[in-house]
Design an enzyme around this catalytic site. Structure first.
Site, PDB file in Angstrom:
ATOM      1  N   CYS A 151       0.775  -1.250   0.000  1.00  0.00           N
ATOM      2  CA  CYS A 151       0.000   0.000   0.000  1.00  0.00           C
ATOM      3  C   CYS A 151       0.811   1.308   0.000  1.00  0.00           C
ATOM      4  O   CYS A 151       0.367   2.277  -0.604  1.00  0.00           O
ATOM      5  CB  CYS A 151      -1.060  -0.004   1.105  1.00  0.00           C
ATOM      6  SG  CYS A 151      -0.443  -0.275   2.765  1.00  0.00           S
ATOM      7  N   HIS A 207      -3.800   0.230  -2.650  1.00  0.00           N
ATOM      8  CA  HIS A 207      -4.274  -1.013  -2.050  1.00  0.00           C
ATOM      9  C   HIS A 207      -3.083  -1.896  -1.653  1.00  0.00           C
ATOM     10  O   HIS A 207      -1.957  -1.704  -2.110  1.00  0.00           O
ATOM     11  CB  HIS A 207      -5.242  -1.754  -2.987  1.00  0.00           C
ATOM     12  CG  HIS A 207      -6.626  -1.190  -2.907  1.00  0.00           C
ATOM     13  ND1 HIS A 207      -7.475  -1.460  -1.852  1.00  0.00           N
ATOM     14  CD2 HIS A 207      -7.295  -0.336  -3.724  1.00  0.00           C
ATOM     15  CE1 HIS A 207      -8.605  -0.804  -2.026  1.00  0.00           C
ATOM     16  NE2 HIS A 207      -8.529  -0.112  -3.148  1.00  0.00           N
ATOM     17  N   LYS A 265      -6.001  -9.625  11.383  1.00  0.00           N
ATOM     18  CA  LYS A 265      -5.969  -8.177  11.178  1.00  0.00           C
ATOM     19  C   LYS A 265      -7.321  -7.721  10.647  1.00  0.00           C
ATOM     20  O   LYS A 265      -7.775  -8.173   9.593  1.00  0.00           O
ATOM     21  CB  LYS A 265      -4.865  -7.804  10.194  1.00  0.00           C
ATOM     22  CG  LYS A 265      -4.905  -6.335   9.789  1.00  0.00           C
ATOM     23  CD  LYS A 265      -3.705  -5.922   8.984  1.00  0.00           C
ATOM     24  CE  LYS A 265      -3.873  -4.491   8.486  1.00  0.00           C
ATOM     25  NZ  LYS A 265      -2.676  -4.000   7.813  1.00  0.00           N
ATOM     26  N   ARG A 320      -2.306   5.696   8.367  1.00  0.00           N
ATOM     27  CA  ARG A 320      -2.423   5.926   6.917  1.00  0.00           C
ATOM     28  C   ARG A 320      -1.995   7.335   6.570  1.00  0.00           C
ATOM     29  O   ARG A 320      -1.433   7.584   5.509  1.00  0.00           O
ATOM     30  CB  ARG A 320      -3.853   5.645   6.454  1.00  0.00           C
ATOM     31  CG  ARG A 320      -4.157   4.171   6.550  1.00  0.00           C
ATOM     32  CD  ARG A 320      -5.547   3.830   6.048  1.00  0.00           C
ATOM     33  NE  ARG A 320      -5.849   2.442   6.357  1.00  0.00           N
ATOM     34  CZ  ARG A 320      -7.036   1.881   6.214  1.00  0.00           C
ATOM     35  NH1 ARG A 320      -8.039   2.599   5.751  1.00  0.00           N
ATOM     36  NH2 ARG A 320      -7.215   0.615   6.513  1.00  0.00           N
ATOM     37  N   ARG A 341     -10.603  -1.486   2.406  1.00  0.00           N
ATOM     38  CA  ARG A 341      -9.848  -2.751   2.501  1.00  0.00           C
ATOM     39  C   ARG A 341     -10.699  -3.887   3.045  1.00  0.00           C
ATOM     40  O   ARG A 341     -10.189  -4.895   3.512  1.00  0.00           O
ATOM     41  CB  ARG A 341      -8.610  -2.525   3.372  1.00  0.00           C
ATOM     42  CG  ARG A 341      -7.680  -1.541   2.707  1.00  0.00           C
ATOM     43  CD  ARG A 341      -6.379  -1.291   3.424  1.00  0.00           C
ATOM     44  NE  ARG A 341      -5.577  -0.432   2.562  1.00  0.00           N
ATOM     45  CZ  ARG A 341      -4.712   0.477   2.967  1.00  0.00           C
ATOM     46  NH1 ARG A 341      -4.471   0.635   4.254  1.00  0.00           N
ATOM     47  NH2 ARG A 341      -4.053   1.215   2.116  1.00  0.00           N
ATOM     48  N   CYS A 380     -12.458  -6.104   1.695  1.00  0.00           N
ATOM     49  CA  CYS A 380     -12.478  -7.403   1.020  1.00  0.00           C
ATOM     50  C   CYS A 380     -11.224  -8.216   1.290  1.00  0.00           C
ATOM     51  O   CYS A 380     -11.109  -9.347   0.824  1.00  0.00           O
ATOM     52  CB  CYS A 380     -12.689  -7.234  -0.476  1.00  0.00           C
ATOM     53  SG  CYS A 380     -14.353  -6.655  -0.874  1.00  0.00           S
ATOM     54  N   LYS A 422      -4.557  -7.699  15.605  1.00  0.00           N
ATOM     55  CA  LYS A 422      -4.467  -6.262  15.367  1.00  0.00           C
ATOM     56  C   LYS A 422      -5.819  -5.719  14.922  1.00  0.00           C
ATOM     57  O   LYS A 422      -6.429  -6.320  14.035  1.00  0.00           O
ATOM     58  CB  LYS A 422      -3.423  -6.031  14.275  1.00  0.00           C
ATOM     59  CG  LYS A 422      -3.336  -4.615  13.751  1.00  0.00           C
ATOM     60  CD  LYS A 422      -2.496  -4.567  12.498  1.00  0.00           C
ATOM     61  CE  LYS A 422      -2.522  -3.144  11.982  1.00  0.00           C
ATOM     62  NZ  LYS A 422      -1.852  -3.006  10.718  1.00  0.00           N
TER      63      LYS A 422
HETATM   64  C1  PBG Z   1      -0.383  -1.508   6.046  1.00  0.00           C
HETATM   65  C2  PBG Z   1      -0.501  -1.370   7.528  1.00  0.00           C
HETATM   66  C3  PBG Z   1      -1.464  -0.652   8.246  1.00  0.00           C
HETATM   67  C4  PBG Z   1      -1.079  -0.716   9.572  1.00  0.00           C
HETATM   68  C5  PBG Z   1       0.072  -1.496   9.648  1.00  0.00           C
HETATM   69  N1  PBG Z   1       0.403  -1.881   8.363  1.00  0.00           N
HETATM   70  C6  PBG Z   1      -2.633   0.130   7.770  1.00  0.00           C
HETATM   71  C7  PBG Z   1      -3.693  -0.580   7.055  1.00  0.00           C
HETATM   72  O1  PBG Z   1      -3.685  -1.797   6.909  1.00  0.00           O
HETATM   73  O2  PBG Z   1      -4.581   0.107   6.570  1.00  0.00           O
HETATM   74  C8  PBG Z   1      -1.778  -0.044  10.726  1.00  0.00           C
HETATM   75  C9  PBG Z   1      -0.906   0.311  11.886  1.00  0.00           C
HETATM   76  C10 PBG Z   1      -1.436   1.381  12.764  1.00  0.00           C
HETATM   77  O3  PBG Z   1      -2.564   1.889  12.589  1.00  0.00           O
HETATM   78  O4  PBG Z   1      -0.703   1.758  13.685  1.00  0.00           O
HETATM   79  N2  PBG Z   1      -0.959  -2.626   5.504  1.00  0.00           N
HETATM   80 ZN    ZN Z   2      -1.159  -2.410   3.222  1.00  0.00          ZN
END
Ligand code: PBG
Ligand code: ZN
Length: 338
Positions: free
Chosen positions: A130, A137, A205, A215, A227, A229, A258
């Site tokens: 991403c 994405h 996650k 982000r 995200r 899906c 997470k």
């Molecule tokens: C990227 C990723 C994200 C986080 C860790 N790796 C954001 C997401 O998946 O949208 C979130 C970490 C945080 O909010 O501290 N894939």
């Molecule tokens: Zn990502």
């Protein structure tokens, strides 16, 4: 075992067991130590700057040339592990995230640098597309805009190998594509380095609203869509359990849940599903900010709010915590030992 085995007139008296501060320590299932903290670090390609992140008060994106000086006092204070997030700003993003494994990408440069500067520090790297894709994405897309899972998994394995060759100790894919743990593990085996690079799966996650500040920090908000899906629906306990079991089966060495606080039940599920695996929990950016702003507003002292959240993670079964509060907690652990 049934408890109390033989109830009597004294077993209802609890206070004696926690009247003294040391007694209270004994009542804990686990004490937090420096080994239980993994610090997420944002590395950018603006080599000489520290860019403060407004939505994550106290956290910054670090240029390579400032990284060692930033981490040195933390390592001296007991920092044992970090997880790196690349935030390239000068690159051209494309649909397959080509910049992710460019030899000059911030994470690869940081790995070389940190391995030399802090040989004992465990270096984990977040693997995802991403921050590098034009569409934002976490995988590669098909022409119809849906995820190309096979193509994504292939790409993620390639990127993982680039990080592994650059010296990372642990690969941590956060993309949530199906089958990426197997693909990355196979690649590590093929390369002959599966014995010295571990694989931590962001297994459970969720598609959470708590990632907002991150982000922002990573400039990784998807250009269109969301995200939902590929990240798990927050209402689903069953999918989280299946994802955990699936990733164990595919060869994950370490598991993760997470975000943390809204998902403590899932953390406990993970502990029970995988009693023999190291388990981590990510206290994500929104949780960090929530505690920060609460402390600012006088709801509690920062230390009280942060440590109570840690207590919850350890009680639920985590072996370690990814948290932006790592520097403060290291400081508090040190104060406590004096
Ligand atoms: C990227 C990723 C994200 C986080 C860790 N790796 C954001 C997401 O998946 O949208 C979130 C970490 C945080 O909010 O501290 N894939
Ligand atoms: Zn990502």
């Amino acid at each position: 075992m049934e408890f109390p085995v033989v109830p009597n007139k004294h077993t209802s008296l609890l206070h004696a067991g926690y009247h003294h501060p040391i007694h209270r320590k004994w009542q804990a299932n686990a004490q937090i130590t420096s080994e239980m903290l993994m610090y997420p670090i944002f590395v950018t390609d603006n080599d000489d700057v520290e860019e403060k992140i407004d939505t994550l008060p106290g956290q910054s994106r670090w240029g390579i040339n400032l990284l060692v000086d930033f981490l040195k006092p933390l390592v001296d204070n007991g920092l044992k592990s970090v997880i790196l997030f690349g935030v390239p700003v000068k690159i051209k993003k494309d649909p397959v995230g080509s910049a992710a494994d460019d030899p000059n990408t911030p994470t690869i440069r940081a790995l070389h640098l940190l391995k030399k500067a802090f040989p004992k520090l465990l270096l984990a790297v977040d693997v995802c597309l991403c921050p590098y894709t034009s569409h934002g994405h976490c995988g590669v897309l098909r022409d119809d805009g849906t995820i190309d899972n096979r193509g994504s998994v292939r790409r993620l394995a390639d990127i993982s190998m680039a990080y592994a060759r650059a010296g990372c100790d642990m690969i941590a894919p956060s993309d949530m594509m199906d089958g990426r743990i197997k693909a990355i593990k196979d690649a590590l085996v093929e390369e002959g380095i599966a014995h010295k690079v571990s694989l931590m799966s962001y297994s459970a996650k969720f598609a959470s609203g708590f990632y907002g500040p991150f982000r922002d920090a990573c400039h990784s908000t998807p250009g269109s869509g969301d995200r939902k899906c590929y990240q798990l629906p927050p209402q689903s306990r069953g999918l989280a359990r299946r994802a955990l079991v699936r990733d164990i089966g595919e060869g994950a060495d370490v598991l993760m849940v997470k975000p943390g606080t809204p998902y403590l039940d899932i953390l406990r599920d993970a502990r029970e599903l995988a009693p023999d695996y190291p388990l981590s929990v990510y206290q994500v950016s929104g949780e960090y900010a929530m505690i920060w702003h609460s402390a600012q507003a006088g709801v509690f002292s920062l230390r009280t709010g942060v440590m109570e959240s840690m207590d919850g993670f350890l009680r639920a079964g985590a072996n370690f915590v990814l948290t932006y509060y790592t520097p403060q907690i290291l400081e508090w652990i040190k104060e406590d030992s004096n």
